[in-house]
Scaffold this motif. Structure first.
Motif, short mmCIF file in Angstrom:
data_model
loop_
_atom_site.label_atom_id
_atom_site.label_comp_id
_atom_site.label_asym_id
_atom_site.label_seq_id
_atom_site.Cartn_x
_atom_site.Cartn_y
_atom_site.Cartn_z
N MET A 146 6.39 -17.56 -4.61
CA MET A 146 5.23 -16.87 -5.15
C MET A 146 5.03 -15.55 -4.41
O MET A 146 5.19 -15.46 -3.20
CB MET A 146 4.00 -17.77 -5.01
CG MET A 146 2.75 -17.19 -5.57
SD MET A 146 1.43 -18.42 -5.44
CE MET A 146 0.13 -17.50 -6.17
N THR A 147 4.65 -14.53 -5.12
CA THR A 147 4.43 -13.20 -4.57
C THR A 147 3.14 -13.14 -3.76
O THR A 147 2.14 -13.76 -4.12
CB THR A 147 4.35 -12.17 -5.71
OG1 THR A 147 5.54 -12.26 -6.47
CG2 THR A 147 4.20 -10.77 -5.18
N ILE A 148 3.18 -12.37 -2.70
CA ILE A 148 1.99 -12.18 -1.86
C ILE A 148 0.93 -11.41 -2.64
O ILE A 148 1.21 -10.40 -3.26
CB ILE A 148 2.36 -11.42 -0.58
CG1 ILE A 148 3.25 -12.30 0.30
CG2 ILE A 148 1.12 -10.96 0.17
CD1 ILE A 148 3.80 -11.60 1.51
N ARG A 149 -0.28 -11.95 -2.58
CA ARG A 149 -1.47 -11.28 -3.14
C ARG A 149 -2.35 -10.91 -1.97
O ARG A 149 -2.50 -11.69 -1.04
CB ARG A 149 -2.19 -12.22 -4.10
CG ARG A 149 -1.30 -12.66 -5.24
CD ARG A 149 -1.87 -13.78 -6.12
NE ARG A 149 -3.03 -14.42 -5.57
CZ ARG A 149 -4.11 -14.78 -6.28
NH1 ARG A 149 -4.16 -14.58 -7.57
NH2 ARG A 149 -5.14 -15.37 -5.71
N LEU A 150 -2.94 -9.73 -1.99
CA LEU A 150 -3.69 -9.22 -0.84
C LEU A 150 -5.20 -9.23 -1.04
O LEU A 150 -5.70 -9.11 -2.15
CB LEU A 150 -3.27 -7.77 -0.55
CG LEU A 150 -1.84 -7.53 -0.11
CD1 LEU A 150 -1.60 -6.04 0.07
CD2 LEU A 150 -1.52 -8.29 1.16
N TYR A 151 -5.88 -9.35 0.08
CA TYR A 151 -7.33 -9.16 0.17
C TYR A 151 -7.55 -8.14 1.28
O TYR A 151 -7.19 -8.39 2.43
CB TYR A 151 -8.02 -10.48 0.51
CG TYR A 151 -9.49 -10.32 0.86
CD1 TYR A 151 -10.43 -10.05 -0.13
CD2 TYR A 151 -9.93 -10.43 2.17
CE1 TYR A 151 -11.78 -9.89 0.18
CE2 TYR A 151 -11.27 -10.27 2.50
CZ TYR A 151 -12.19 -10.01 1.49
OH TYR A 151 -13.52 -9.84 1.80
N GLY B 205 1.81 -1.96 -8.55
CA GLY B 205 1.77 -3.32 -9.07
C GLY B 205 1.39 -4.40 -8.09
O GLY B 205 1.59 -5.59 -8.37
N VAL B 206 0.81 -4.03 -6.96
CA VAL B 206 0.41 -5.04 -5.97
C VAL B 206 -0.88 -5.71 -6.45
O VAL B 206 -1.85 -5.05 -6.80
CB VAL B 206 0.21 -4.40 -4.58
CG1 VAL B 206 -0.32 -5.42 -3.58
CG2 VAL B 206 1.52 -3.78 -4.09
N ASP B 207 -0.86 -7.04 -6.44
CA ASP B 207 -2.04 -7.84 -6.80
C ASP B 207 -2.95 -7.86 -5.59
O ASP B 207 -2.61 -8.44 -4.55
CB ASP B 207 -1.59 -9.25 -7.18
CG ASP B 207 -2.74 -10.15 -7.63
OD1 ASP B 207 -3.91 -9.87 -7.29
OD2 ASP B 207 -2.45 -11.15 -8.30
N MET B 208 -4.08 -7.20 -5.69
CA MET B 208 -4.98 -7.10 -4.55
C MET B 208 -6.43 -7.01 -4.99
O MET B 208 -6.72 -6.67 -6.14
CB MET B 208 -4.62 -5.89 -3.70
CG MET B 208 -4.51 -4.63 -4.48
SD MET B 208 -4.98 -3.16 -3.59
CE MET B 208 -6.53 -3.57 -2.95
N ILE C 12 3.55 -1.97 3.78
CA ILE C 12 3.05 -3.14 3.05
C ILE C 12 4.05 -3.54 1.97
O ILE C 12 4.37 -4.73 1.81
CB ILE C 12 1.66 -2.87 2.42
CG1 ILE C 12 0.59 -2.75 3.50
CG2 ILE C 12 1.29 -3.97 1.42
CD1 ILE C 12 -0.74 -2.19 3.01
N LEU C 13 4.57 -2.58 1.23
CA LEU C 13 5.53 -2.90 0.18
C LEU C 13 6.80 -3.54 0.75
O LEU C 13 7.31 -4.51 0.18
CB LEU C 13 5.89 -1.65 -0.63
CG LEU C 13 4.76 -1.08 -1.49
CD1 LEU C 13 5.20 0.24 -2.13
CD2 LEU C 13 4.29 -2.07 -2.54
N LYS C 14 7.27 -3.05 1.89
CA LYS C 14 8.44 -3.67 2.55
C LYS C 14 8.13 -5.12 2.90
O LYS C 14 8.93 -6.02 2.67
CB LYS C 14 8.80 -2.92 3.84
CG LYS C 14 9.59 -1.69 3.68
CD LYS C 14 9.96 -1.19 5.09
CE LYS C 14 10.38 0.24 5.09
NZ LYS C 14 10.64 0.74 6.46
N LEU C 15 6.97 -5.31 3.51
CA LEU C 15 6.57 -6.65 3.97
C LEU C 15 6.45 -7.63 2.80
O LEU C 15 6.97 -8.74 2.87
CB LEU C 15 5.26 -6.54 4.73
CG LEU C 15 4.79 -7.77 5.49
CD1 LEU C 15 3.88 -7.34 6.63
CD2 LEU C 15 4.06 -8.76 4.63
N ILE C 16 5.78 -7.22 1.72
CA ILE C 16 5.57 -8.17 0.63
C ILE C 16 6.84 -8.39 -0.20
O ILE C 16 6.95 -9.40 -0.88
CB ILE C 16 4.35 -7.81 -0.26
CG1 ILE C 16 4.54 -6.51 -1.00
CG2 ILE C 16 3.08 -7.80 0.55
CD1 ILE C 16 3.39 -6.16 -1.94
#
Length: 119
Positions: A1-6, A24-27, A96-100
């Motif tokens: 599952m893809t990382i979603r951020l808060y 396209g980051v879910d945050m 952040i993009l590298k990490l996720i």
């Protein structure tokens, strides 16, 4: 599952929010979640309940909470911690993009990543 951020209230700069969403980051931000002026533990509990990795500049307090959670058997969805004055918005976004891209939501569970690791 893809990382979603808060993003907690200290880290939710509009330029960063727009840059991540454009990629396209879910945050969600603390403002959008109606979590402004809440205690750090409430932010972490909210992020965990939503299955979101907490992103914060508040390194000391959230690392302490991570240690406290692990010590009492409580879990969280993960944390990404960053020193506020160290990175521009563009640098934060790239790291952040590298990490996720390199980690799954499952790999982040009960884990703390420091953005500096992704330089």
């Amino acid at each position: 599952m893809t990382i979603r951020l808060y993003l907690d209230e200290d880290s939710m700069r509009q330029a960063l929010v727009q840059a991540l969403r454009a990629r396209g980051v879910d945050m969600i931000t603390a403002l959008e979640a109606d979590m402004i002026e809440r205690a750090d533990e409430e932010h972490l509990d909210y992020a965990t309940a939503q299955g979101r990795v907490l992103y914060s500049f508040n390194v000391g307090d959230f690392y302490y909470l991570h240690t406290a959670f692990m010590g009492c058997g409580k879990s969280h969805a993960g944390m990404i911690l960053v020193r506020q004055q160290r990175y521009s918005v563009g640098e934060q976004m790239r790291h952040i993009l590298k990490l996720i891209t390199a980690n799954s939501a499952e790999e982040m569970r009960n884990h703390v990543e420091f953005l500096s690791t992704w330089d």
